[in-house]
Design a protein around this motif. Structure first.
Motif, short mmCIF file in Angstrom:
data_model
loop_
_atom_site.label_atom_id
_atom_site.label_comp_id
_atom_site.label_asym_id
_atom_site.label_seq_id
_atom_site.Cartn_x
_atom_site.Cartn_y
_atom_site.Cartn_z
N PRO A 269 10.65 -2.99 -19.63
CA PRO A 269 11.87 -3.46 -18.95
C PRO A 269 12.39 -2.52 -17.89
O PRO A 269 12.81 -2.95 -16.81
N ILE A 270 12.36 -1.22 -18.16
CA ILE A 270 12.86 -0.25 -17.19
C ILE A 270 11.96 -0.20 -15.97
O ILE A 270 12.43 -0.20 -14.82
N ILE A 271 10.65 -0.17 -16.20
CA ILE A 271 9.69 -0.13 -15.10
C ILE A 271 9.81 -1.41 -14.27
O ILE A 271 9.80 -1.38 -13.03
N ALA A 272 9.91 -2.55 -14.95
CA ALA A 272 10.02 -3.82 -14.24
C ALA A 272 11.28 -3.85 -13.37
O ALA A 272 11.25 -4.31 -12.21
N ALA A 273 12.40 -3.37 -13.91
CA ALA A 273 13.66 -3.37 -13.15
C ALA A 273 13.57 -2.45 -11.93
O ALA A 273 14.02 -2.81 -10.83
N ARG A 274 12.99 -1.27 -12.12
CA ARG A 274 12.85 -0.34 -11.00
C ARG A 274 11.91 -0.90 -9.94
O ARG A 274 12.14 -0.75 -8.73
N SER A 275 10.85 -1.56 -10.40
CA SER A 275 9.90 -2.15 -9.46
C SER A 275 10.58 -3.23 -8.62
O SER A 275 10.39 -3.29 -7.39
N GLN A 276 11.36 -4.07 -9.28
CA GLN A 276 12.06 -5.13 -8.55
C GLN A 276 13.05 -4.55 -7.55
O GLN A 276 13.18 -5.04 -6.42
N MET A 277 13.73 -3.49 -7.93
CA MET A 277 14.69 -2.85 -7.03
C MET A 277 14.00 -2.28 -5.80
O MET A 277 14.45 -2.45 -4.67
N LEU A 278 12.87 -1.60 -6.03
CA LEU A 278 12.13 -1.01 -4.92
C LEU A 278 11.58 -2.08 -3.99
O LEU A 278 11.67 -1.96 -2.76
N GLU A 279 11.01 -3.13 -4.57
CA GLU A 279 10.46 -4.21 -3.75
C GLU A 279 11.57 -4.87 -2.93
O GLU A 279 11.35 -5.24 -1.76
N ALA A 280 12.75 -5.01 -3.52
CA ALA A 280 13.88 -5.61 -2.78
C ALA A 280 14.29 -4.75 -1.60
O ALA A 280 14.84 -5.25 -0.61
N GLN A 281 14.02 -3.45 -1.69
CA GLN A 281 14.36 -2.52 -0.61
C GLN A 281 13.21 -2.39 0.39
O GLN A 281 13.29 -1.59 1.33
N GLY A 282 12.14 -3.16 0.15
CA GLY A 282 10.99 -3.09 1.04
C GLY A 282 10.07 -1.93 0.78
O GLY A 282 9.26 -1.55 1.63
N VAL A 283 10.17 -1.35 -0.41
CA VAL A 283 9.33 -0.20 -0.80
C VAL A 283 8.28 -0.66 -1.80
O VAL A 283 8.61 -1.35 -2.77
N GLY A 284 7.05 -0.28 -1.59
CA GLY A 284 5.98 -0.65 -2.51
C GLY A 284 6.13 0.06 -3.84
O GLY A 284 6.09 1.30 -3.89
N ALA A 285 6.30 -0.70 -4.90
CA ALA A 285 6.54 -0.11 -6.22
C ALA A 285 5.32 0.64 -6.74
O ALA A 285 5.44 1.65 -7.43
#
Length: 208
Positions: free
Chosen positions: A119-135
């Protein structure tokens, strides 16, 4: 000078359904070269069990498999043996101290990326992708680097410790992110030959 990194020339890919069976003869060769004294660490219980079920009974060394006993008992056993082999998973990556020649080898089955469904990794990945950063590049690869350094940390715990680290995952050399991970590890000598491993162990002292 105290450590060597062995990268098997077979370069097995963990995504290959035959990975566990391909890993068995490689692990066996390394354990014979080091005389046991090893943690064999897996990112998957299933792969650990498959490898241990085939390999452990034919080893000439005392062995334990994570889950057979509480962690503290397994560590007490490991420290008391001369040539022990432990098949284990993530809980032995950190917070474990085995100083001296009893632990002379750490074998890691694959690049230890964090589970993407955490869950933590998934949330951070989604946040990064939303910022245009490759997770993958900004989160997964740095996490794997940290975990591999922790694995190497199981091996070299003092100025007098010496030993071998082996990573089975061929993607360390075949993929660009793998080469990035390799470049981030401490500068131990990297070899692809078990003969060089044997020479290294002989050169660092017969009592290894």
């Amino acid at each position: 000078r105290q450590a060597m990194l062995y990268l098997p020339p077979e370069r097995p890919n963990p995504k290959d359904p035959r990975f566990a069976q391909l890993a068995i003869p490689i692990i066996e060769g390394v354990l014979h070269a080091t005389g046991g004294r090893a943690f064999v660490l897996f990112t998957s219980y299933a792969v650990m069990r498959e490898v241990a079920a085939t390999l452990a009974p034919r080893l000439p060394f005392p062995y334990r498999i994570q889950g057979e006993s509480p962690k503290t008992q397994i560590l007490d056993w490991f420290r008391s043996e001369q040539h022990p082999v432990l098949f284990a998973t993530a809980s032995f990556w950190e917070g474990v101290d085995v100083i001296g020649k009893t632990l002379s080898c750490v074998i890691i089955d694959r690049i230890p990326f964090p589970p993407p469904d955490d869950p933590i990794i998934a949330a951070r990945s989604q946040m990064l992708e939303a910022q245009g950063v490759g997770a993958f590049d900004s989160l997964m690869v740095p996490a794997a680097i940290t975990r591999l350094k922790q694995g190497l940390g199981r091996l070299i715990r003092s100025r007098s410790d010496k030993g071998l680290m082996c990573v089975l995952d061929g993607r360390l050399e075949t993929m660009a992110y793998g080469r990035r991970i390799l470049a981030s590890l401490p500068p131990a000598k990297r070899v692809h030959s078990l003969a060089e491993v044997t020479d290294f162990l002989a050169n660092v002292g017969a009592d290894l």
